[in-house]
Design an enzyme around this catalytic site. Structure first.
Site, PDB file in Angstrom:
ATOM      1  N   LYS A   1       1.127  -1.308  -0.333  1.00  0.00           N
ATOM      2  CA  LYS A   1      -0.006  -0.099   0.465  1.00  0.00           C
ATOM      3  C   LYS A   1       1.142   1.163   0.070  1.00  0.00           C
ATOM      4  CE  LYS A   1      -4.416  -1.175   2.035  1.00  0.00           C
ATOM      5  NZ  LYS A   1      -5.612  -1.588   3.284  1.00  0.00           N
TER       6      LYS A   1
ATOM      7  N   LYS B   1      -5.748  -9.336  -6.770  1.00  0.00           N
ATOM      8  CA  LYS B   1      -6.112  -9.712  -5.917  1.00  0.00           C
ATOM      9  C   LYS B   1      -7.592  -9.289  -6.074  1.00  0.00           C
ATOM     10  CE  LYS B   1      -6.028  -7.698  -1.498  1.00  0.00           C
ATOM     11  NZ  LYS B   1      -5.789  -7.477  -0.097  1.00  0.00           N
TER      12      LYS B   1
ATOM     13  N   LYS C   1     -10.937  -2.979  -3.269  1.00  0.00           N
ATOM     14  CA  LYS C   1     -12.534  -2.223  -3.453  1.00  0.00           C
ATOM     15  C   LYS C   1     -11.708  -1.211  -4.223  1.00  0.00           C
ATOM     16  CE  LYS C   1     -14.637  -2.061   1.214  1.00  0.00           C
ATOM     17  NZ  LYS C   1     -13.409  -3.302   2.678  1.00  0.00           N
TER      18      LYS C   1
HETATM   19  P1  AMP Z   1     -11.305  -5.127   2.948  1.00  0.00           P
HETATM   20  O1  AMP Z   1     -12.128  -4.858   1.716  1.00  0.00           O
HETATM   21  O2  AMP Z   1      -9.762  -5.170   2.753  1.00  0.00           O
HETATM   22  O3  AMP Z   1     -11.901  -4.270   3.907  1.00  0.00           O
HETATM   23  O4  AMP Z   1     -11.547  -6.576   3.487  1.00  0.00           O
HETATM   24  C1  AMP Z   1     -12.529  -6.803   4.632  1.00  0.00           C
HETATM   25  C2  AMP Z   1     -12.773  -8.381   3.900  1.00  0.00           C
HETATM   26  O5  AMP Z   1     -12.507  -8.521   2.847  1.00  0.00           O
HETATM   27  C3  AMP Z   1     -11.344  -9.629   4.831  1.00  0.00           C
HETATM   28  O6  AMP Z   1     -11.535 -10.373   5.876  1.00  0.00           O
HETATM   29  C4  AMP Z   1     -10.993  -9.254   3.635  1.00  0.00           C
HETATM   30  O7  AMP Z   1      -9.112 -10.436   3.355  1.00  0.00           O
HETATM   31  C5  AMP Z   1     -11.613 -10.528   3.181  1.00  0.00           C
HETATM   32  N1  AMP Z   1     -11.137 -10.077   1.528  1.00  0.00           N
HETATM   33  C6  AMP Z   1     -10.764  -8.746   0.479  1.00  0.00           C
HETATM   34  N2  AMP Z   1     -10.970  -8.833  -0.241  1.00  0.00           N
HETATM   35  C7  AMP Z   1     -10.838 -10.256  -0.784  1.00  0.00           C
HETATM   36  C8  AMP Z   1      -9.990 -11.239  -1.494  1.00  0.00           C
HETATM   37  N3  AMP Z   1     -10.183 -10.786  -3.235  1.00  0.00           N
HETATM   38  N4  AMP Z   1     -10.632 -12.484  -1.382  1.00  0.00           N
HETATM   39  C9  AMP Z   1     -10.675 -13.276  -0.492  1.00  0.00           C
HETATM   40  N5  AMP Z   1     -11.207 -12.406   0.764  1.00  0.00           N
HETATM   41  C10 AMP Z   1     -10.922 -11.008   0.982  1.00  0.00           C
END
Ligand code: AMP
Ligand code: TRP
Length: 338
Positions: free
Chosen positions: A117, A201, A204
């Site tokens: 990041k 991956k 968002k």
């Molecule tokens: P975040 O969007 O970074 O706040 O992630 C929120 C939750 O979603 C966390 O448990 C992440 O590990 C999961 N997560 C985010 N992106 C992915 C992805 N591409 N595949 C699987 N899990 C994800």
């Protein structure tokens, strides 16, 4: 193993930093829904984590409601689980400061998410982005949570939380005060990849709308994105070994497997030898079948701000009752005059 004697408790969080997507659903929220009947659960919207990179204040508020609405639309019941906003429970920040004094610079220096990041110019990254994993440890430990359902990308942060908990317990001679929280990562969908690049991956913050299936996408948008998803020219293999070195094919088969509840081997038994011209429409139908009802409920709930606020206020009160007690104990342990 540890001798922690408290109850089993689940904590997890999602950042309000953009639209909720298929990766968030499969890697995290869907697991949350499955745990609420059997566990004491805390599901958090981590706005203090989101601001470790700049967020437009107006959008941050919208996105916060969006995450809460997504939790509820996916099936989290706010009467059973505690749904809370991180910034509304000051105990998270209080414990984070104390744990900043327990965590070591060397541990944080190894965090790969910070490196990703912060990019090349790490001198310009916020101090908060660097300390991010310690705040995450505080989120979990302030509830003495024992289990943390997350996607694969959070594995290293969970290891750090365990290290912080262990060092606190040892340093202050309070064996088993904090549990060593267990990550719950396994299962198909733990790492959903971008539709435009099978090695990145789904996230968002992807600049390409085409890369990401959002929970708010309607059936047409879902079908269009899957149709345009990057693939290679080969037909699907007939066994899982044949997916090696084919990241885009592996990702689409993985999504099919996660949403259908069938193993990848079983999916390939049906589609092996077929081209993507046949597989993609079947996948699109499945994704629409599973996500469209959630999307519709999400849009309905998002419009009901008064209800979402009530859920968050009620959650903050229930969460604080537990979290404040931990902070009071920690203050005593570290020697603050209380
Ligand atoms: P975040 O969007 O970074 O706040 O992630 C929120 C939750 O979603 C966390 O448990 C992440 O590990 C999961 N997560 C985010 N992106 C992915 C992805 N591409 N595949 C699987 N899990 C994800
Ligand atoms: N860092 C997590 C993510 O981006 C979100 C998060 C914050 C979290 N605090 C947490 C997840 C505590 C689990 C437990 O995905």
């Amino acid at each position: 193993m540890t001798g922690f004697k408290g109850p089993n408790r689940v904590f997890s969080g999602v950042q309000p930093s953009g639209g909720m997507h298929l990766g968030n659903y499969l890697g995290a929220i869907r697991k949350f829904v499955g745990m609420q009947a059997t566990h004491d659960c805390y599901f958090c919207v981590v706005d203090m984590h989101a601001i470790t990179v700049f967020q437009d204040p107006k959008k941050l508020r919208e996105q916060t409601y969006h995450v809460v609405a997504s939790y509820l639309a996916a099936g989290i019941d706010p009467e059973k689980a505690v749904v809370l906003l991180q910034s509304a429970v000051p105990a998270h920040a209080e414990l984070a400061w104390i744990l900043n004094c327990v965590a070591r610079l060397g541990w944080l220096d190894r965090m790969t998410q910070f490196k990703d990041k912060a990019g090349k110019d790490k001198e310009r990254a916020s101090v908060g982005l660097y300390a991010y994993p310690v705040l995450m440890a505080a989120d979990i430990l302030v509830y003495k949570a024992t289990h943390v359902p997350v996607g694969e990308d959070q594995k290293q942060h969970l290891e750090l939380a365990r290290d912080v908990a262990g060092k606190f317990n040892r340093e202050f001679g309070v064996a088993d005060f904090f549990p060593l929280p267990e990550p719950l990562i396994k299962g198909p969908g733990a790492r959903v990849m971008s539709l435009r690049d099978g090695t990145a991956k789904m996230s968002k913050s992807d600049p390409s709308e085409q890369a990401t299936i959002y929970l708010s996408d309607d059936a047409d948008a879902i079908a269009r994105k899957i149709k345009k998803a990057k693939t290679d020219p080969e037909p699907l293999p007939s066994d899982v070994a044949g997916l090696e070195h084919r990241p885009e094919a592996a990702n689409l088969v993985g999504v099919y497997s996660a949403l259908s509840g069938r193993t990848a081997a079983d999916v390939l038994k049906e589609f092996g030898g077929e081209g993507f011209g046949k597989f993609k429409p079947a996948l699109a139908d499945l994704v629409v079948e599973k996500l469209a009802p959630i999307g519709a409920e999400l849009r309905r709930l998002e419009a009901d701000r008064a209800y979402l606020r009530r859920v968050l206020m009620d959650g903050a009160a229930r969460a604080a009752a537990v979290a404040d007690k931990t902070v009071a104990e920690v203050k005593e342990i570290v020697g603050f005059v209380v």
